[in-house]
Enzyme design. Structure first.
Site, PDB file in Angstrom:
ATOM      1  N   LYS A   1       0.794  -1.357  -0.081  1.00  0.00           N
ATOM      2  CA  LYS A   1       0.091  -0.056  -0.148  1.00  0.00           C
ATOM      3  C   LYS A   1       0.883   1.252   0.102  1.00  0.00           C
ATOM      4  O   LYS A   1       0.767   1.983  -0.898  1.00  0.00           O
ATOM      5  CB  LYS A   1      -0.952  -0.198   1.200  1.00  0.00           C
ATOM      6  CG  LYS A   1      -1.636   1.399   1.673  1.00  0.00           C
ATOM      7  CD  LYS A   1      -2.155   1.387   2.776  1.00  0.00           C
ATOM      8  CE  LYS A   1      -1.612   1.446   4.207  1.00  0.00           C
ATOM      9  NZ  LYS A   1      -1.408   3.056   4.773  1.00  0.00           N
ATOM     10  N   ASN A   2       1.855   1.345   0.818  1.00  0.00           N
ATOM     11  CA  ASN A   2       2.681   2.662   1.019  1.00  0.00           C
ATOM     12  C   ASN A   2       3.734   2.829  -0.098  1.00  0.00           C
ATOM     13  O   ASN A   2       4.343   3.843  -0.237  1.00  0.00           O
ATOM     14  CB  ASN A   2       3.381   2.517   2.252  1.00  0.00           C
ATOM     15  CG  ASN A   2       2.406   2.715   3.427  1.00  0.00           C
ATOM     16  OD1 ASN A   2       1.131   3.242   3.314  1.00  0.00           O
ATOM     17  ND2 ASN A   2       2.969   2.462   4.717  1.00  0.00           N
TER      18      ASN A   2
ATOM     19  N   CYS B   1      -3.598  12.797  13.382  1.00  0.00           N
ATOM     20  CA  CYS B   1      -4.538  11.612  13.313  1.00  0.00           C
ATOM     21  C   CYS B   1      -4.484  10.844  14.506  1.00  0.00           C
ATOM     22  O   CYS B   1      -3.616  11.175  15.603  1.00  0.00           O
ATOM     23  CB  CYS B   1      -4.418  10.833  12.036  1.00  0.00           C
ATOM     24  SG  CYS B   1      -2.760   9.943  12.081  1.00  0.00           S
TER      25      CYS B   1
ATOM     26  N   ARG C   1       1.343  14.741  13.152  1.00  0.00           N
ATOM     27  CA  ARG C   1       1.940  14.447  11.896  1.00  0.00           C
ATOM     28  C   ARG C   1       1.630  15.856  10.818  1.00  0.00           C
ATOM     29  O   ARG C   1       0.907  15.846  10.218  1.00  0.00           O
ATOM     30  CB  ARG C   1       0.816  13.340  11.143  1.00  0.00           C
ATOM     31  CG  ARG C   1       0.983  11.806  12.020  1.00  0.00           C
ATOM     32  CD  ARG C   1       0.236  10.954  11.378  1.00  0.00           C
ATOM     33  NE  ARG C   1       0.965  10.304  10.183  1.00  0.00           N
ATOM     34  CZ  ARG C   1       0.458   9.527   9.462  1.00  0.00           C
ATOM     35  NH1 ARG C   1      -0.887   8.969   9.859  1.00  0.00           N
ATOM     36  NH2 ARG C   1       1.076   8.955   8.338  1.00  0.00           N
TER      37      ARG C   1
ATOM     38  N   ASP D   1       5.504   0.712  11.829  1.00  0.00           N
ATOM     39  CA  ASP D   1       4.136  -0.039  11.298  1.00  0.00           C
ATOM     40  C   ASP D   1       4.080  -1.412  12.006  1.00  0.00           C
ATOM     41  O   ASP D   1       3.251  -1.998  11.520  1.00  0.00           O
ATOM     42  CB  ASP D   1       3.998  -0.007   9.865  1.00  0.00           C
ATOM     43  CG  ASP D   1       3.599   1.608   9.312  1.00  0.00           C
ATOM     44  OD1 ASP D   1       3.200   2.438  10.420  1.00  0.00           O
ATOM     45  OD2 ASP D   1       3.967   1.654   8.334  1.00  0.00           O
TER      46      ASP D   1
ATOM     47  N   ARG E   1      -8.268  -0.646   4.874  1.00  0.00           N
ATOM     48  CA  ARG E   1      -7.504   0.322   4.272  1.00  0.00           C
ATOM     49  C   ARG E   1      -6.096  -0.409   4.089  1.00  0.00           C
ATOM     50  O   ARG E   1      -5.502   0.175   2.947  1.00  0.00           O
ATOM     51  CB  ARG E   1      -6.896   1.375   5.356  1.00  0.00           C
ATOM     52  CG  ARG E   1      -8.266   2.042   5.601  1.00  0.00           C
ATOM     53  CD  ARG E   1      -7.786   3.572   6.433  1.00  0.00           C
ATOM     54  NE  ARG E   1      -7.096   4.085   5.846  1.00  0.00           N
ATOM     55  CZ  ARG E   1      -6.709   5.348   6.296  1.00  0.00           C
ATOM     56  NH1 ARG E   1      -6.846   5.680   7.322  1.00  0.00           N
ATOM     57  NH2 ARG E   1      -5.715   6.107   5.591  1.00  0.00           N
TER      58      ARG E   1
HETATM   59  C1  EPZ Z   1       4.427   6.839   6.068  1.00  0.00           C
HETATM   60  O1  EPZ Z   1       3.848   8.046   6.831  1.00  0.00           O
HETATM   61  C2  EPZ Z   1       3.479   5.950   6.239  1.00  0.00           C
HETATM   62  N1  EPZ Z   1       2.413   6.203   5.373  1.00  0.00           N
HETATM   63  C3  EPZ Z   1       3.194   5.256   7.511  1.00  0.00           C
HETATM   64  O2  EPZ Z   1       2.491   3.923   7.522  1.00  0.00           O
HETATM   65  C4  EPZ Z   1       4.303   5.078   8.479  1.00  0.00           C
HETATM   66  O3  EPZ Z   1       4.025   4.919   9.837  1.00  0.00           O
HETATM   67  C5  EPZ Z   1       5.406   6.213   8.457  1.00  0.00           C
HETATM   68  O4  EPZ Z   1       5.606   6.620   7.013  1.00  0.00           O
HETATM   69  C6  EPZ Z   1       6.825   5.954   9.087  1.00  0.00           C
HETATM   70  O5  EPZ Z   1       7.357   4.765   8.488  1.00  0.00           O
HETATM   71  C7  EPZ Z   1       2.579   6.219   3.960  1.00  0.00           C
HETATM   72  O6  EPZ Z   1       3.653   5.696   3.514  1.00  0.00           O
HETATM   73  C8  EPZ Z   1       1.125   6.513   3.298  1.00  0.00           C
HETATM   74  P1  EPZ Z   1       6.937  10.155   7.975  1.00  0.00           P
HETATM   75  P2  EPZ Z   1       4.545   9.582   6.833  1.00  0.00           P
HETATM   76  O7  EPZ Z   1       6.736  11.581   7.273  1.00  0.00           O
HETATM   77  O8  EPZ Z   1       5.039   9.709   5.500  1.00  0.00           O
HETATM   78  C9  EPZ Z   1       7.210  13.761  11.499  1.00  0.00           C
HETATM   79  C10 EPZ Z   1       0.465   2.797   8.021  1.00  0.00           C
HETATM   80  O9  EPZ Z   1       0.042   2.260   8.802  1.00  0.00           O
HETATM   81  N2  EPZ Z   1       7.071  14.847  10.530  1.00  0.00           N
HETATM   82  O10 EPZ Z   1       7.893   9.518   7.786  1.00  0.00           O
HETATM   83  O11 EPZ Z   1       3.220  10.462   7.013  1.00  0.00           O
HETATM   84  C11 EPZ Z   1       5.984  13.038  11.546  1.00  0.00           C
HETATM   85  O12 EPZ Z   1       5.118  13.617  12.423  1.00  0.00           O
HETATM   86  C12 EPZ Z   1       1.081   4.097   7.954  1.00  0.00           C
HETATM   87  O13 EPZ Z   1       0.648   2.388   7.014  1.00  0.00           O
HETATM   88  C13 EPZ Z   1       7.164  15.965  10.731  1.00  0.00           C
HETATM   89  O14 EPZ Z   1       7.399  16.549  11.769  1.00  0.00           O
HETATM   90  O15 EPZ Z   1       5.580   9.516   8.143  1.00  0.00           O
HETATM   91  C14 EPZ Z   1       6.528  11.660  12.316  1.00  0.00           C
HETATM   92  O16 EPZ Z   1       6.770  11.931  13.636  1.00  0.00           O
HETATM   93  C15 EPZ Z   1       0.719   4.949   9.220  1.00  0.00           C
HETATM   94  N3  EPZ Z   1       7.065  17.194   9.558  1.00  0.00           N
HETATM   95  C16 EPZ Z   1       7.960  11.659  11.550  1.00  0.00           C
HETATM   96  O17 EPZ Z   1       8.099  12.776  10.998  1.00  0.00           O
HETATM   97  C17 EPZ Z   1       6.738  16.521   8.384  1.00  0.00           C
HETATM   98  O18 EPZ Z   1       6.674  17.221   7.431  1.00  0.00           O
HETATM   99  C18 EPZ Z   1       7.983  10.417  10.331  1.00  0.00           C
HETATM  100  O19 EPZ Z   1       6.774  10.671   9.490  1.00  0.00           O
HETATM  101  C19 EPZ Z   1       6.798  15.581   7.980  1.00  0.00           C
HETATM  102  C20 EPZ Z   1       6.975  14.514   9.096  1.00  0.00           C
END
Ligand code: EPZ
Length: 432
Positions: free
Chosen positions: A22-23, A124, A129, A314, A407
């Site tokens: 999915k991701n 969320c 996030r 995850d 999902r």
């Molecule tokens: C991706 O989310 C995945 N989603 C998530 O999978 C996964 O948990 C996550 O990466 C971490 O591996 C998809 O690929 C669609 P990040 P993403 O940006 O990209 C902070 C699932 O269950 N951050 O790597 O949103 C953020 O808050 C889902 O399939 C900022 O502060 O995660 C987090 O603490 C849930 N500012 C950390 O970075 C930003 O602009 C990592 O988030 C962006 C992120």
């Protein structure tokens, strides 16, 4: 709303086909916005998040065709995407509210059309996030960003300009968005401290097949030489490492044996190492991973979530449940999201022994047994963790809010039934 009913106590044995990730699929779909030609994606998982992303692209003017297909003898979907000219450059609140990955349209639309309006996703169930890294990085490339009425209004005069960006924290989403934006920028972009998740390599591979010039794939420094135009390509979506890891835990927790067809060992090295350290046998073949926990006593291990190649957030909830069946205490530390222990209160209702310290860590102690209960989770992976608990609990477990599972886990009941689980979906219409 549908529910899942499980009667616990079965050892799971057999084979499970691991679907496309999915991701990986979500940003791959959005990469198709970068060209007027057709981008075809095979091994696509049939999930509600994919349908939601397809609905968003349709609204932007993409023509989508869907085909039934077979990959390695297993039925899958193939989708082809064609966007000769976007008819809208806005991702509305209704799309983003349902699926935050909608923000992957920002990089492609801005770099191809010089403009994009995107409803800003809120927090969320697992954390705040924000998307500040996506936005400040695009600003570094010359974009004008304004936040008004809950929307990001992004525009650029001419093309985005290549530059060196060092992400302040590792972000999967920001890396994907900037990677896509940089393909059509003027000059060279260097992305430092990039996420190295396998899904990013999958995206970069498709982009290069479309004519992009990306080097450093699989490392934390991605270099992108901008080109003027991209063309169509066909791409097979990488296997879902989180789905594979989830079913690996299903084998281990029931002390069964499951062959994970199509799973790729290199994408799961840390979780597989933890399983081995706990006492589970792991065998890798060219096309599968065999997880065997038959007649094994498992010992608890500490885990800490980290960006790839570290232990994935995850899989945290699933491994936490596994630790309940191991000897001794295990410390589970979450470093990626600030609110990812929401499954714990539900597990406590089933008889688990878990102490959460602050928001970051939990001590999990092995228990004799869990007992079935009505439970519900607030996110996708936590919902799977409750399914795992149901598989070993005494009696019947009912998992509510099944839409989370739909999902991200394709044919969940079918796959688990196929390896011997007593599991069924109770449709809302079946209830009195
Ligand atoms: C991706 O989310 C995945 N989603 C998530 O999978 C996964 O948990 C996550 O990466 C971490 O591996 C998809 O690929 C669609 P990040 P993403 O940006 O990209 C902070 C699932 O269950 N951050 O790597 O949103 C953020 O808050 C889902 O399939 C900022 O502060 O995660 C987090 O603490 C849930 N500012 C950390 O970075 C930003 O602009 C990592 O988030 C962006 C992120």
């Amino acid at each position: 709303m549908d529910k899942i009913k499980i009667i616990g106590g079965k050892k799971l044995k057999g084979k499970i086909y691991i679907s496309g990730a999915k991701n990986a699929a979500l940003p791959l779909i959005c990469a198709s916005l970068l060209t007027e030609d057709t981008v075809t994606l095979t091994n696509m998982p049939m999930l509600s998040d994919i349908k939601a992303m397809n609905a968003l692209l349709t609204q932007l003017g993409t023509q989508i065709d869907e085909f039934n297909d077979f990959v390695d003898g297993h039925p899958t979907k193939t989708y082809s995407y064609r966007t000769p000219q976007a008819t809208s450059l806005t991702a509305d609140y209704d799309y983003v509210r349902k699926m935050r990955a909608s923000y992957y349209v920002l990089g492609p639309l801005l770099t191809r059309y010089g403009k994009c309006e995107l409803s800003l996703p809120g927090g969320c169930a697992i954390g705040a996030r924000p998307m500040d890294i996506h936005l400040s990085s695009l600003e570094q490339m010359g974009a004008h960003i304004e936040i008004k009425n809950g929307y990001v209004h992004a525009s650029v005069d001419g093309r985005l300009k290549g530059c060196k960006i060092t992400f302040r924290t590792v972000s999967v989403g920001a890396t994907c968005n900037l990677l896509m934006a940089a393909t059509l920028a003027e000059g060279t972009t260097i992305l430092e401290n990039s996420a190295m998740e396998p899904e990013i390599g999958d995206l970069a591979t498709l982009l290069n097949d479309m004519g992009a010039k990306i080097s450093g794939i699989g490392t934390s420094v991605l270099t992108i030489e901008g080109v003027e135009k991209l063309h169509g390509a066909t791409h097979k979506v990488i296997a879902d490492r989180i789905e594979a890891g989830s079913y690996a835990v299903a084998a281990a927790i029931t002390r069964g044996k499951i062959e994970l067809i199509n799973a790729q060992e290199w994408t799961l090295s840390r979780p597989l190492q933890i399983l081995k350290d706990m006492g589970v046998s792991i065998e890798t073949t060219p096309h599968s991973i065999i997880v065997d926990a038959q007649d094994r006593d498992l010992v608890g291990k500490d885990i800490m979530t980290e960006p790839f190649p570290g232990f994935p957030t995850d899989l945290q909830a699933q491994f936490l449940v596994l630790m309940l069946t191991a000897k001794g205490a295990s410390m589970v530390t979450e470093t990626i999201f600030e609110n990812r222990f929401m499954h714990v209160p539900e597990l406590l209702r089933m008889g688990a022994d878990i102490n959460v310290h602050g928001h970051a860590s939990a001590i999990v102690r092995g228990v004799e047994k869990l007992s079935g209960a009505q439970v519900m989770a607030t996110d996708l992976r936590a919902s799977f963790a409750l399914i795992l608990a149901g598989l070993i609990a005494e009696g019947t477990t009912i998992v509510n809010r099944v839409y989370h599972l739909d999902r991200g886990y394709e044919k969940l009941e079918e796959k688990l039934k196929g390896v011997g689980a007593l599991i069924e979906r109770i449709k809302e219409s079946d209830e009195e």
